[in-house]
Design an enzyme around this catalytic site. Structure first.
Site, mmCIF file in Angstrom:
data_model
loop_
_atom_site.group_PDB
_atom_site.id
_atom_site.type_symbol
_atom_site.label_atom_id
_atom_site.label_comp_id
_atom_site.label_asym_id
_atom_site.label_seq_id
_atom_site.Cartn_x
_atom_site.Cartn_y
_atom_site.Cartn_z
ATOM 1 N N ASP A 62 0.853 -1.201 0.000
ATOM 2 C CA ASP A 62 0.000 0.000 0.000
ATOM 3 C C ASP A 62 0.878 1.236 0.000
ATOM 4 O O ASP A 62 1.822 1.338 0.775
ATOM 5 C CB ASP A 62 -0.864 0.031 1.269
ATOM 6 C CG ASP A 62 -1.865 -1.100 1.313
ATOM 7 O OD1 ASP A 62 -2.807 -1.070 0.509
ATOM 8 O OD2 ASP A 62 -1.708 -2.010 2.149
ATOM 9 N N ASP A 95 -10.116 -6.292 0.000
ATOM 10 C CA ASP A 95 -9.052 -5.683 0.806
ATOM 11 C C ASP A 95 -9.668 -4.866 1.932
ATOM 12 O O ASP A 95 -10.428 -3.934 1.675
ATOM 13 C CB ASP A 95 -8.201 -4.791 -0.112
ATOM 14 C CG ASP A 95 -7.055 -4.128 0.621
ATOM 15 O OD1 ASP A 95 -6.854 -4.375 1.825
ATOM 16 O OD2 ASP A 95 -6.345 -3.331 -0.027
HETATM 17 O O1 LIG Z 1 -5.658 -0.771 1.976
HETATM 18 C C1 LIG Z 1 -5.795 -0.986 3.121
HETATM 19 C C2 LIG Z 1 -6.098 0.049 4.088
HETATM 20 O O2 LIG Z 1 -6.172 1.248 3.453
HETATM 21 C C3 LIG Z 1 -5.666 -2.333 3.532
HETATM 22 O O3 LIG Z 1 -4.626 -3.029 2.860
HETATM 23 C C4 LIG Z 1 -5.550 -2.479 4.983
HETATM 24 O O4 LIG Z 1 -4.284 -2.149 5.392
HETATM 25 C C5 LIG Z 1 -5.938 -3.807 5.356
HETATM 26 O O5 LIG Z 1 -5.610 -3.959 6.658
HETATM 27 P P1 LIG Z 1 -6.269 -5.088 7.464
HETATM 28 O O6 LIG Z 1 -7.684 -4.683 7.627
HETATM 29 O O7 LIG Z 1 -6.103 -6.341 6.671
HETATM 30 O O8 LIG Z 1 -5.492 -5.104 8.732
#
Ligand SMILES: O=C(CO)[C@@H](O)[C@H](O)COP(=O)(O)O
Length: 228
Positions: free
Chosen positions: A35, A174
């Protein structure tokens, strides 16, 4: 039906990213999800292209870059030059989607568009036949609260892709993906799950176990059973 798991490096210890990369490398993960947050499209700011270049030089993992930035098209040329394998952009963050998709296509980089939980599929329908994947955010960008309403959208997208004979377009979920939410998301017709905290919960979490718990019997082994 098989499911890919893409651990998101965002969930790893920022002071020890290399260990996290190595743990993913020793697992059945399909991709390493990276990300990129710019402090505008998302509140937070995390690592950028220098870090991605360093990771590229360190690992043969398939690098799956998720641009959570305004004007993501600004980064496309550099990402191509770095040699990442997949790049996705939020459909509501860009005025240059057409050109970005063309550049990625020419470079042989797999391309995706991302839709936030509140946005309808009609916002990206016109691009579908040019995409390799669609990320449906199952939480708001930058957060981890799973939004169950997206389940209906996953099913709708699966129907739409079937109807348009676009069976090579991968559906990715995601945000907020955990052992509890994954089964419903998988049943809805997803191909790939991105997970940050569920994989990097604590330094002791075994990445192989975490991936197996998320995908269950559906786990896809990207490198074949004999290579692990
Ligand atoms: O893109 C994103 C957040 O912006 C995701 O990739 C989150 O980072 C996912 O995090 P988890 O909910 O899996 O901890």
């Amino acid at each position: 039906m098989t499911v890919n798991i893409a651990p998101a490096l965002l969930g790893a210890d920022p002071l020890d990213l290399l260990t996290a990369v190595e743990r993913v490398q020793g697992s059945t993960a399909a991709y390493l999800h990276l990300d990129v947050m710019d402090g505008h499209y998302t509140n937070d700011i995390n690592f950028g292209l220098r870090t991605i270049r360093a990771i590229r030089e360190e690992t043969p993992l398939v690098l799956d870059v998720h641009l959570q930035t305004l004007q993501p098209e600004r980064y496309i040329d550099q990402l191509i030059e770095i040699g990442v394998h997949r790049v996705s952009m939020h459909v509501d963050a860009s005025t240059g989607i057409e050109d970005a998709l063309k550049a990625l296509q020419q470079a042989g980089v797999r391309k995706g568009l991302v839709l936030n939980p509140e946005l309808p599929l009609t916002d990206l329908e016109r691009y579908l036949d040019r995409l390799d994947y669609v990320i449906l955010m199952t939480s708001r960008p930058g957060t981890s609260t799973f939004e169950p309403k997206v389940i209906a959208k996953i099913k709708e997208l699966r129907r739409l892709l079937d109807h348009r004979l676009l069976d090579t377009v991968e559906i990715v979920a995601d945000g907020g993906i955990t052992d509890l939410t994954a089964p419903e998301v998988i049943d809805a017709g997803i191909d790939t799950l991105v997970a940050a905290s569920a994989v990097f919960n604590s330094p002791d979490t075994d990445v192989v176990d975490a991936i197996t718990r998320l995908a269950g019997e559906h786990l896809h082994h990207p490198r074949g059973d004999d290579d692990r």
